[in-house]
Design a protein around this motif. Structure first.
Motif, PDB file in Angstrom:
ATOM      1  N   ILE A  24      -1.288   0.668  -9.593  1.00 33.01           N
ATOM      2  CA  ILE A  24      -2.154   0.696  -8.076  1.00 33.01           C
ATOM      3  C   ILE A  24      -3.404   1.214  -8.612  1.00 33.01           C
ATOM      4  O   ILE A  24      -3.933   1.330  -9.556  1.00 33.01           O
ATOM      5  CB  ILE A  24      -1.447   1.844  -7.508  1.00 33.01           C
ATOM      6  N   PHE A  25      -4.248   0.739  -7.353  1.00 31.16           N
ATOM      7  CA  PHE A  25      -5.615   0.748  -7.498  1.00 31.16           C
ATOM      8  C   PHE A  25      -6.102   1.065  -5.927  1.00 31.16           C
ATOM      9  O   PHE A  25      -5.388   0.662  -4.910  1.00 31.16           O
ATOM     10  CB  PHE A  25      -6.507  -0.449  -8.058  1.00 31.16           C
TER      11      PHE A  25
ATOM     12  N   VAL B  28      -3.250   6.154  -0.752  1.00 28.53           N
ATOM     13  CA  VAL B  28      -3.354   6.617  -2.374  1.00 28.53           C
ATOM     14  C   VAL B  28      -4.101   5.373  -2.898  1.00 28.53           C
ATOM     15  O   VAL B  28      -4.668   5.360  -3.902  1.00 28.53           O
ATOM     16  CB  VAL B  28      -1.723   7.019  -2.687  1.00 28.53           C
ATOM     17  N   GLY B  29      -3.226   4.317  -2.830  1.00 24.63           N
ATOM     18  CA  GLY B  29      -3.644   2.981  -3.435  1.00 24.63           C
ATOM     19  C   GLY B  29      -2.811   1.551  -3.009  1.00 24.63           C
ATOM     20  O   GLY B  29      -1.756   1.858  -2.537  1.00 24.63           O
ATOM     21  N   SER B  30      -3.103   0.451  -3.608  1.00 21.93           N
ATOM     22  CA  SER B  30      -2.679  -0.645  -3.317  1.00 21.93           C
ATOM     23  C   SER B  30      -1.958  -1.181  -4.686  1.00 21.93           C
ATOM     24  O   SER B  30      -2.264  -0.938  -5.645  1.00 21.93           O
ATOM     25  CB  SER B  30      -3.588  -1.731  -2.752  1.00 21.93           C
TER      26      SER B  30
ATOM     27  N   LYS C  23       0.839  -1.247  -0.059  1.00 21.76           N
ATOM     28  CA  LYS C  23       0.089  -0.003   0.065  1.00 21.76           C
ATOM     29  C   LYS C  23       0.896   1.309   0.067  1.00 21.76           C
ATOM     30  O   LYS C  23       1.863   1.292   0.750  1.00 21.76           O
ATOM     31  CB  LYS C  23      -0.851  -0.070   1.062  1.00 21.76           C
ATOM     32  N   TRP C  24       0.422   2.358  -0.747  1.00 22.44           N
ATOM     33  CA  TRP C  24       0.917   3.633  -0.805  1.00 22.44           C
ATOM     34  C   TRP C  24       0.298   4.565   0.140  1.00 22.44           C
ATOM     35  O   TRP C  24      -0.927   4.560  -0.291  1.00 22.44           O
ATOM     36  CB  TRP C  24       1.387   4.016  -2.245  1.00 22.44           C
TER      37      TRP C  24
ATOM     38  N   GLU D  17       3.573   7.932 -10.888  1.00 22.95           N
ATOM     39  CA  GLU D  17       2.462   7.517 -11.100  1.00 22.95           C
ATOM     40  C   GLU D  17       1.588   7.649  -9.728  1.00 22.95           C
ATOM     41  O   GLU D  17       0.607   8.241  -9.590  1.00 22.95           O
ATOM     42  CB  GLU D  17       1.985   6.143 -11.620  1.00 22.95           C
ATOM     43  N   VAL D  18       2.461   7.316  -8.584  1.00 21.96           N
ATOM     44  CA  VAL D  18       2.003   7.557  -7.230  1.00 21.96           C
ATOM     45  C   VAL D  18       1.638   9.178  -6.819  1.00 21.96           C
ATOM     46  O   VAL D  18       0.736   9.541  -6.177  1.00 21.96           O
ATOM     47  CB  VAL D  18       2.854   6.697  -6.229  1.00 21.96           C
TER      48      VAL D  18
END
Length: 336
Positions: A77-78, A63-65, A47-48, A215-216
Motif C-alpha cells: 500500500i502507498f 491509510v493507503g491504496s 483503498k484502505w 501491514e494496514v
C-alpha cells in the motif's frame, strides 16, 4: 510412500514456523481491543481506511491504496500524493533547536513526502517505510529501527504498539505468552545476500506479495499517532537530524572533502544518497563538472521527478534567503 519419498521415519516439528510469532491476531473491527488504541479497518475498492474507535480523534481516515505490479516487484500500500493530509514538517519550527540542519531536512523531506509526517508505503524492497524523511525498515542500525527504538521512550508508545519492547537494547516483539522475538537480528536475506532486518520487516509487513491486515494496521497506528502527538513528530525530526548529521560528518565529508562547501551542494549530496540514486563515483564526477549543482540535481536520468522536486525545494529556500549563505565547517559539523 511417505517414508520412501522422505527417506525413513520423520520427526515431528513442534516449534513455531520461522517468523510465525511475528503475526498478530488482527481484529479488523477493533471491538476486542480494550486497553490500547483500537482500529477498525475497512477497504473500499483499492483503498484502505481506518477509524480509531476508542480515541477522541475517531474520524475515519485514509491509510493507503493498494498497488500490485508484479513486473517490478511492487506489492503493498502507498498514499497518493493528492491524498496526503495532516501535519507537515517546517524548518522554521525547528531552526532554534537543530539550527541550519532543519533546512537540509526540509529539502529532502519535500522530495520524499512533501514533508508530511505521516506518509508511508509498504510495497518496495524495505517492506515498510514511514515518516516525513521516509525511513526504511530494512537497514540495520539505521533509519526506521532507530525511530522505533526512540519511539519506545514515549509514554504513548504502548498505546499504539503494545506488543513491542526494548530488551537488552534491541527492539523485540513480545507475544501474549511473554515469548520475545528480537526484531534486530541481522540476516543476509537481501538482494545478493545484503544484510537486513528481516524480522523487523516481517513484523511490519508479514508477506511481501500479499496485502494483509497487519501491514494496514501498523500503517494506521503510525498515521494516527503522528497526527495526534506533537512529541511523536518531534522524535521523527530528532532521528532524521541525527542521521543526517552523522552521515554528513562520518560519510559524506570523508568521501567528498566538504569542508567549506556550500550548504546547497551539501543538501544535494545528502538527498542523492538518502534516496540512493547514484554511486560515489558518479557524485565525484558531478562535483568535478563545470556546473556542479545542475550535475548533482540531474545525476540520474531515471529520476526526473525527483530531480524536479529537488530543484524546486532548493530554489524556494534560496529565493527565501534560507540557504546559499552558509558553508559546511567540518571541524564542528556545522554550517557557518
Amino acid at each position: 510412500t511417505f517414508q520412501r519419498v522422505y527417506s525413513g521415519d520423520q520427526g515431528l516439528f513442534y516449534g513455531l514456523i520461522p517468523g510465525s510469532d511475528l503475526l498478530l491476531d488482527v481484529d479488523v473491527s477493533g471491538n476486542s481491543i480494550q486497553d490500547t488504541v483500537a482500529f477498525q479497518l475497512s477497504k473500499r475498492g483499492n483503498k484502505w481506511f481506518a477509524t480509531a474507535t476508542n480515541h477522541t480523534d475517531n474520524a475515519e481516515f485514509y491509510v493507503g491504496s493498494e498497488i500490485k505490479r508484479a513486473s517490478i516487484g511492487y506489492f503493498g500500500i502507498f498514499q497518493s500524493a493528492s491524498l496526503y493530509s495532516g501535519p507537515k514538517f517546517k524548518a522554521s519550527d525547528y531552526e532554534t533547536t537543530i539550527d541550519h540542519w532543519a533546512y537540509l531536512l526540509q529539502i529532502t523531506g519535500f522530495c520524499e513526502s512533501k514533508n508530511f509526517f505521516n506518509v508511508m508505503n509498504t510495497y518496495d524492497r524495505a517492506k515498510f517505510t514511514f515518516g516525513f524523511y521516509q525511513l526504511a525498515a530494512h537497514t540495520p542500525n539505521d533509519n526506521l529501527i532507530l525511530l522505533f527504538r526512540r519511539f519506545t521512550e514515549s509514554p504513548k508508545f504502548k498505546n499504539y504498539f503494545p506488543e513491542l519492547k526494548i530488551i537488552n537494547g534491541a527492539l523485540h516483539r513480545v507475544d501474549e505468552n511473554g515469548s520475545a522475538t528480537n526484531l534486530e537480528i541481522v540476516m543476509n536475506t537481501g538482494p545478493n545476500g545484503a544484510r537486513q532486518l528481516q524480522l523487523f520487516m516481517n513484523y511490519l509487513n508479514p508477506i511481501r506479495k500479499k496485502i494483509d491486515e497487519q501491514e494496514v494496521l501498523h500503517a494506521a497506528r503510525l498515521i494516527h499517532w503522528a497526527k495526534n502527538d506533537k512529541k511523536m513528530r518531534d522524535i521523527q525530526v530528532d532521528i532524521a537530524n541525527e542521521i543526517l548529521q552523522h552521515k554528513m560528518s562520518k560519510v559524506y565529508h570523508k568521501r567528498y572533502d566538504l569542508d567549506g562547501e556550500s550548504d546547497i551542494i551539501c543538501a544535494a549530496i545528502a538527498d542523492i544518497h538518502h534516496q540512493g540514486r547514484a554511486s560515489v563515483k558518479r557524485v565525484k564526477i558531478a562535483l568535478a563538472s563545470a556546473n556542479r549543482l545542475d550535475a548533482l540535481i540531474d545525476i540520474n536520468a531515471n529520476y526526473t521527478n525527483r530531480s524536479a522536486h529537488l530543484r524546486q525545494a532548493l530554489k524556494e529556500l534560496t529565493d527565501a534567503g534560507k540557504i546559499g549563505n552558509k558553508v559546511y565547517h567540518a571541524a564542528t559539523n556545522e554550517f557557518v
